[in-house]
Write an enzyme that holds these catalytic residues in place. Sequence first.
Site, mmCIF file in Angstrom:
data_model
loop_
_atom_site.group_PDB
_atom_site.id
_atom_site.type_symbol
_atom_site.label_atom_id
_atom_site.label_comp_id
_atom_site.label_asym_id
_atom_site.label_seq_id
_atom_site.Cartn_x
_atom_site.Cartn_y
_atom_site.Cartn_z
ATOM 1 N N LYS A 166 3.918 4.952 -57.427
ATOM 2 C CA LYS A 166 5.253 5.503 -57.676
ATOM 3 C C LYS A 166 6.273 4.427 -58.018
ATOM 4 O O LYS A 166 7.398 4.739 -58.427
ATOM 5 C CB LYS A 166 5.717 6.288 -56.441
ATOM 6 N N LYS B 144 8.761 3.640 -63.892
ATOM 7 C CA LYS B 144 7.304 3.465 -63.844
ATOM 8 C C LYS B 144 6.778 2.897 -65.163
ATOM 9 O O LYS B 144 5.731 2.249 -65.195
ATOM 10 C CB LYS B 144 6.619 4.803 -63.561
ATOM 11 N N GLU C 133 2.412 12.857 -67.375
ATOM 12 C CA GLU C 133 2.589 13.867 -68.415
ATOM 13 C C GLU C 133 4.076 14.158 -68.631
ATOM 14 O O GLU C 133 4.434 14.882 -69.561
ATOM 15 C CB GLU C 133 1.861 15.155 -68.035
#
Length: 217
Positions: free
Chosen positions: A14, A74, A165
Amino acid sequence: MSIVQFAKKRHSAKAFDPNRKIPAGVIAELRELLRFSPSSVNSQPWHFVLASTDAGKARIAKAAEAGFPYNVSKIVDASHVLVLCTRTAITEAHLEALLAQEEHDGRFANADAKAGQRGSRLSYSDLHRYDLKDAQHWMDKQVYLALGTLLLGAATFEIDAVPMEGFNAKVLDEELGLRAKGFTSTVLVGLGYSGAGDFNAKLPKSRLPEATVFTDI
């Protein structure tokens, strides 16, 4: 460590440490893992864009800024980011290129073997193009086989990873000029080393019990 232990140890990162970079040798190994990923009838309907520079990662991050801001860090803090892309069509040129490569690599003992491979792959391709009309979905499935190969492979090198995604494919396709090349972005993968904000690294793994997910017959 066994492959199962690596699978149990890996997690979706994360947060990444922006100051740690993956060694070039490890990246080379991961590239080969992707290249040798399995696909139905060896169709290989993919292309991979690898960003290792701040400028490259910033281009990819544009696709997350609107709607998926939680993924921006990220992307930009990862050591490397991969864009796994799917072909937008099963073209005759691609099918012939696959056949030529297989012949070059010595997979055909004779002309009959080559003809058999051509016919088999064309049969499956035509099934999805014309009968089931799900060619894009079928090709996406192959890309996700490559994703699984990459995630487990990264774990064996003790590289942290996160599949994403959450991005705007239209924005990313335009930024990277993918559609003009016959591809579309399907899933992103951040690669690197867990950072201070990676709360998921400290949590225990959770999966349904074996009795729930397996049936022995």
